[in-house]
Design an enzyme around this catalytic site. Structure first.
Site, PDB file in Angstrom:
ATOM      1  N   THR A  44       0.778  -1.578  -0.028  1.00  0.00           N
ATOM      2  CA  THR A  44       0.168   0.187  -0.251  1.00  0.00           C
ATOM      3  C   THR A  44       1.356   1.222   0.344  1.00  0.00           C
ATOM      4  OG1 THR A  44      -2.251  -1.513   1.353  1.00  0.00           O
ATOM      5  CG2 THR A  44      -1.925   1.814   1.378  1.00  0.00           C
ATOM      6  N   CYS A  45       2.003   1.262   0.595  1.00  0.00           N
ATOM      7  CA  CYS A  45       2.501   1.809   1.037  1.00  0.00           C
ATOM      8  C   CYS A  45       3.152   2.798  -0.290  1.00  0.00           C
ATOM      9  CB  CYS A  45       3.788   2.107   2.457  1.00  0.00           C
ATOM     10  SG  CYS A  45       5.402   3.172   2.278  1.00  0.00           S
ATOM     11  N   GLY A  60     -14.844  11.782   6.370  1.00  0.00           N
ATOM     12  CA  GLY A  60     -14.003  10.821   7.453  1.00  0.00           C
ATOM     13  C   GLY A  60     -12.913  12.450   6.792  1.00  0.00           C
ATOM     14  N   GLY A  61     -12.636  12.999   8.735  1.00  0.00           N
ATOM     15  CA  GLY A  61     -11.727  13.686   8.512  1.00  0.00           C
ATOM     16  C   GLY A  61     -10.263  12.771   9.357  1.00  0.00           C
ATOM     17  N   VAL A  95      -6.182  11.254   8.341  1.00  0.00           N
ATOM     18  CA  VAL A  95      -5.167  11.512   7.560  1.00  0.00           C
ATOM     19  C   VAL A  95      -5.329  11.048   6.622  1.00  0.00           C
ATOM     20  CG1 VAL A  95      -2.904  11.237   7.790  1.00  0.00           C
ATOM     21  CG2 VAL A  95      -3.757  10.650   9.677  1.00  0.00           C
ATOM     22  N   SER A 147     -13.668   8.110   3.627  1.00  0.00           N
ATOM     23  CA  SER A 147     -12.442   7.369   4.018  1.00  0.00           C
ATOM     24  C   SER A 147     -12.301   7.927   5.512  1.00  0.00           C
ATOM     25  CB  SER A 147     -10.871   9.157   3.741  1.00  0.00           C
ATOM     26  OG  SER A 147      -9.994   9.152   4.752  1.00  0.00           O
ATOM     27  N   ASP A 195      -0.335  -2.963   9.639  1.00  0.00           N
ATOM     28  CA  ASP A 195      -1.364  -3.195   9.434  1.00  0.00           C
ATOM     29  C   ASP A 195      -2.227  -4.271   9.792  1.00  0.00           C
ATOM     30  OD1 ASP A 195      -0.622  -0.252   9.198  1.00  0.00           O
ATOM     31  OD2 ASP A 195      -2.093  -0.184   6.694  1.00  0.00           O
ATOM     32  N   HIS A 211      21.969  28.175  12.343  1.00  0.00           N
ATOM     33  CA  HIS A 211      21.022  28.889  12.262  1.00  0.00           C
ATOM     34  C   HIS A 211      21.689  29.548  11.000  1.00  0.00           C
ATOM     35  CE1 HIS A 211      19.169  32.963  13.155  1.00  0.00           C
ATOM     36  NE2 HIS A 211      19.207  33.437  13.109  1.00  0.00           N
TER      37      HIS A 211
HETATM   38  P1  FAD Z   1       0.597  -3.439   3.131  1.00  0.00           P
HETATM   39  O1  FAD Z   1       1.536  -1.853   2.683  1.00  0.00           O
HETATM   40  O2  FAD Z   1      -0.780  -3.044   2.781  1.00  0.00           O
HETATM   41  O3  FAD Z   1       1.031  -4.660   1.930  1.00  0.00           O
HETATM   42  C1  FAD Z   1       1.064  -5.274   2.413  1.00  0.00           C
HETATM   43  C2  FAD Z   1       1.297  -6.501   1.734  1.00  0.00           C
HETATM   44  O4  FAD Z   1       0.330  -7.419   1.057  1.00  0.00           O
HETATM   45  C3  FAD Z   1       0.068  -6.572   0.159  1.00  0.00           C
HETATM   46  O5  FAD Z   1       1.660  -5.687  -1.471  1.00  0.00           O
HETATM   47  C4  FAD Z   1      -0.526  -7.386  -0.767  1.00  0.00           C
HETATM   48  O6  FAD Z   1      -1.288  -6.695  -2.076  1.00  0.00           O
HETATM   49  C5  FAD Z   1      -0.141  -8.340  -0.226  1.00  0.00           C
HETATM   50  N1  FAD Z   1      -0.845  -9.092   0.418  1.00  0.00           N
HETATM   51  C6  FAD Z   1      -1.827  -9.038   1.030  1.00  0.00           C
HETATM   52  N2  FAD Z   1      -2.787  -9.981   1.083  1.00  0.00           N
HETATM   53  C7  FAD Z   1      -1.781 -11.057   0.231  1.00  0.00           C
HETATM   54  C8  FAD Z   1      -2.090 -12.635   0.190  1.00  0.00           C
HETATM   55  N3  FAD Z   1      -2.555 -12.973   0.764  1.00  0.00           N
HETATM   56  N4  FAD Z   1      -0.528 -13.308  -0.312  1.00  0.00           N
HETATM   57  C9  FAD Z   1       0.069 -12.174  -0.847  1.00  0.00           C
HETATM   58  N5  FAD Z   1       0.110 -11.027  -0.713  1.00  0.00           N
HETATM   59  C10 FAD Z   1      -0.633 -10.852   0.314  1.00  0.00           C
HETATM   60  N6  FAD Z   1       1.578   5.282   6.114  1.00  0.00           N
HETATM   61  C11 FAD Z   1       2.508   6.458   6.925  1.00  0.00           C
HETATM   62  O7  FAD Z   1       3.495   5.621   8.210  1.00  0.00           O
HETATM   63  N7  FAD Z   1       3.090   7.298   5.883  1.00  0.00           N
HETATM   64  C12 FAD Z   1       2.011   7.728   5.256  1.00  0.00           C
HETATM   65  O8  FAD Z   1       2.356   9.186   5.336  1.00  0.00           O
HETATM   66  C13 FAD Z   1       0.863   7.259   5.074  1.00  0.00           C
HETATM   67  N8  FAD Z   1       0.063   8.076   4.143  1.00  0.00           N
HETATM   68  C14 FAD Z   1      -0.567   6.477   3.699  1.00  0.00           C
HETATM   69  C15 FAD Z   1      -2.084   7.323   2.523  1.00  0.00           C
HETATM   70  C16 FAD Z   1      -2.956   6.193   2.184  1.00  0.00           C
HETATM   71  C17 FAD Z   1      -3.678   7.552   0.847  1.00  0.00           C
HETATM   72  C18 FAD Z   1      -2.736   4.869   2.275  1.00  0.00           C
HETATM   73  C19 FAD Z   1      -3.936   4.125   2.309  1.00  0.00           C
HETATM   74  C20 FAD Z   1      -2.176   4.842   3.531  1.00  0.00           C
HETATM   75  C21 FAD Z   1      -0.954   5.377   3.545  1.00  0.00           C
HETATM   76  N9  FAD Z   1      -0.678   5.149   5.422  1.00  0.00           N
HETATM   77  C22 FAD Z   1       0.785   6.473   5.454  1.00  0.00           C
HETATM   78  C23 FAD Z   1      -0.518   3.855   5.881  1.00  0.00           C
HETATM   79  C24 FAD Z   1       0.402   2.582   5.150  1.00  0.00           C
HETATM   80  O9  FAD Z   1       0.879   2.527   3.526  1.00  0.00           O
HETATM   81  C25 FAD Z   1      -0.031   1.331   5.546  1.00  0.00           C
HETATM   82  O10 FAD Z   1       0.428   1.478   7.274  1.00  0.00           O
HETATM   83  C26 FAD Z   1       1.473   0.450   5.089  1.00  0.00           C
HETATM   84  O11 FAD Z   1       1.466   0.159   4.016  1.00  0.00           O
HETATM   85  C27 FAD Z   1       1.337  -0.588   6.194  1.00  0.00           C
HETATM   86  O12 FAD Z   1       2.401  -1.106   5.908  1.00  0.00           O
HETATM   87  P2  FAD Z   1       1.691  -3.240   5.678  1.00  0.00           P
HETATM   88  O13 FAD Z   1       3.364  -3.765   5.064  1.00  0.00           O
HETATM   89  O14 FAD Z   1       1.685  -4.061   7.246  1.00  0.00           O
HETATM   90  O15 FAD Z   1       1.056  -3.211   4.951  1.00  0.00           O
END
Ligand code: FAD
Length: 481
Positions: free
Chosen positions: A61-62, A199-200, A202, A284, A327, A460
């Site tokens: 997602t990130c 939704g307000g 982030v 959101s 997450d 500074h």
């Molecule tokens: P994810 O990044 O969600 O990765 C999980 C991966 O697992 C995905 O690639 C998915 O395809 C894969 N997957 C899922 N199920 C399976 C399966 N069964 N088999 C194989 N692969 C699978 N966080 C910040 O810290 N700073 C920010 O500025 C920020 N901005 C954001 C903006 C938006 C619009 C969104 C939606 C989120 C934002 N976040 C931000 C949150 C951040 O993206 C997540 O906290 C982070 O990506 C979580 O990482 P993760 O590795 O746990 O999961």
């Protein structure tokens, strides 16, 4: 390494001294987001034979639908803002207009560059990557569904890092066109004229700043008493007034009842009957964990009622050899940098080091315009804990660098323990808040006092001097106040 290559003996990192002829992976990681891919790299660095199963793109997602694409768009809007103020700086340019398709191309190029970077790191660290959808398939086994069949992997340890997806409220009629989530908001082909954001939090506030900056009439509807309710009240109040100044309408303490779709228009009916007609509604309102079909139940992995995998501070689940990070877990922090740290902690424990998550100093950044960032306790949280506190605040408007940049909105606020002076929390709204929070995070992590921060010489002229003066202000000693 090519996708779906036969991943058995010999395809692993060979620094480990592990038995290379074995078909058993030291670690199989499900999901290649910032939790999974960082865990994989650290595991390889520590000598493990590691394999990642990812159903989509590396970076999760990130990189693909979250942190990075939103920040690329915020950066475009910031450039637009700067050009619009160029004459203040003695720079004459023509009228600044957004070129939305080019802006989206910049976003996409940024994403692709970073995804390629992670692919390169996988090759460099000899990490095996399987493109497929994985599920737990009995003790020490992961089954990956590939485009052309299935592959079963044997693993000494498994890390679940499957992340989360946007919540789709069926009642709101999500269709990806008129009613969208953040995923679709990142691939629009036109700037909407009117946008309602439900939704307000982030994500909602970041999109509000992006689209308001592009000329969209934006309304945020938030059920809680304030937007960004997890922030220190003073910061969220101030930020709300900045968003209003940017032309964003903010409605708090009100829920959206129903969404009515019509040709070319969609109408949100709020509690109490008010109707808001817009071109698009961005929902959101949180995220749901990706555990469907993962086989948690059959594997006996404990989860909360919301499906979040329950972990301890070593990132262990209740099933030996099965870890979870990011997450998908029941951690209250759903942030990329927390997922990455959890990945490292999980791997260190697997590799025999006793490592625990420390949530005492987790920075949180909000990439609105201006930004907000925080670490540690808010004023309310400190008082709820019964702590006697002293606060110090210093405004960017009294800082030389901020004035020369023309970015004088906001302040830094320090919260210190009245008895020990230890820094308990730091809250920032203003320019580069997301970068400035690093110093405060280190201060809290190392148990520094506000006096120690104040006594530290800051270069500074820099925005960081605002943090130094806020720390001085805890003792009533800010020089430029
Ligand atoms: P994810 O990044 O969600 O990765 C999980 C991966 O697992 C995905 O690639 C998915 O395809 C894969 N997957 C899922 N199920 C399976 C399966 N069964 N088999 C194989 N692969 C699978 N966080 C910040 O810290 N700073 C920010 O500025 C920020 N901005 C954001 C903006 C938006 C619009 C969104 C939606 C989120 C934002 N976040 C931000 C949150 C951040 O993206 C997540 O906290 C982070 O990506 C979580 O990482 P993760 O590795 O746990 O999961």
């Amino acid at each position: 390494m090519a996708d779906n290559e036969d991943l058995t003996a010999g395809s692993a990192n060979d620094k480990s001294g592990h038995d290379k002829s074995s078909n058993v992976w030291d670690i199989v990681i499900i999901g290649g987001g910032p939790g999974g891919y960082v865990a994989a790299i650290r595991a390889a660095q520590m000598g493990a034979r590691v394999c990642v199963v990812e159903k989509d793109e590396l970076g999760g997602t990130c990189l693909n639908r979250g942190c990075i694409p939103t920040k690329a768009l915020v950066a475009s809007v910031s450039v637009l803002d700067q050009i619009r103020q160029a004459s203040v700086f003695g720079v004459e340019v023509g009228e600044a207009r957004p070129d939305f398709s080019r802006m989206m191309a910049h976003k996409q190029e940024t994403v692709e560059r970073l995804v390629k970077g992670v692919q390169y790191l996988f090759k460099k660290n000899k990490i095996a990557l399987i493109k497929g959808t994985a599920r737990l398939a009995g003790a020490g086994r992961v089954e990956a569904k590939l485009a052309d069949g299935t592959q079963v992997l044997a693993a000494k340890n498994i890390i679940i890092a499957t992340g989360a997806d946007p919540s789709v409220f069926p009642a709101f009629g999500h269709d990806g066109k008129q009613v969208i989530t953040s995923d679709e908001a990142l691939s629009l082909s036109e700037i909407p004229g009117r946008l309602l954001i439900i939704g307000g939090g982030v994500i909602g506030c970041e999109f509000a700043c992006i689209f308001a900056g592009l000329g969209t009439k934006v309304t945020i509807v938030e059920a809680m008493p304030s937007i960004l309710p997890m922030l220190d009240k003073e910061v969220s109040r101030q930020l709300q007034s900045y968003l209003k100044r940017r032309g964003i309408t903010v409605k708090t303490r009100i829920k959206t009842d129903t969404i009515k779709k019509g040709p070319g228009e969609v109408t949100a009916v709020l509690e109490g009957g008010e109707e808001i007609a817009v071109d698009k509604v961005l929902v959101s309102v949180g995220r749901v964990v990706n555990t469907a079909g993962l086989g948690l139940g059959e594997a006996g992995v404990a989860a909360t009622a919301r499906g979040e995998v329950i972990v301890n501070d070593r990132m262990r689940t209740n099933v030996p050899g099965v870890y979870a990070i990011g997450d998908v877990t029941d951690s209250k922090y759903k942030l990329a940098h927390v997922a990455s740290r959890q990945g490292i902690v999980a791997v260190e424990n697997i590799m025999g080091k006793d490592s625990r998550m420390d949530y005492g100093a987790v920075p949180n950044a909000v990439f609105t315009l201006p930004e907000a960032a925080s670490v540690g306790l808010t004023e309310d949280e400190a008082r709820e804990k019964g702590l006697e506190i002293r606060t110090g605040k210093f405004a960017f408007i009294a800082n030389g660098k901020a004035i020369s940049m023309g970015e004088t909105e906001g302040f830094v606020k320090f919260i210190a323990d009245a008895a020990t002076d230890r820094v308990l929390g730091v809250h920032i709204v203003g320019p580069h808040a997301s970068d400035l929070i690093a110093e405060a995070t280190l201060a809290i992590r190392l148990g520094a006092t506000s006096a120690q921060v104040a006594e530290t010489i800051h270069a500074h002229p820099t925005l960081a001097e605002v943090a130094m003066e806020a720390a001085e202000a805890v003792h009533g000693l800010a020089i430029h106040a």
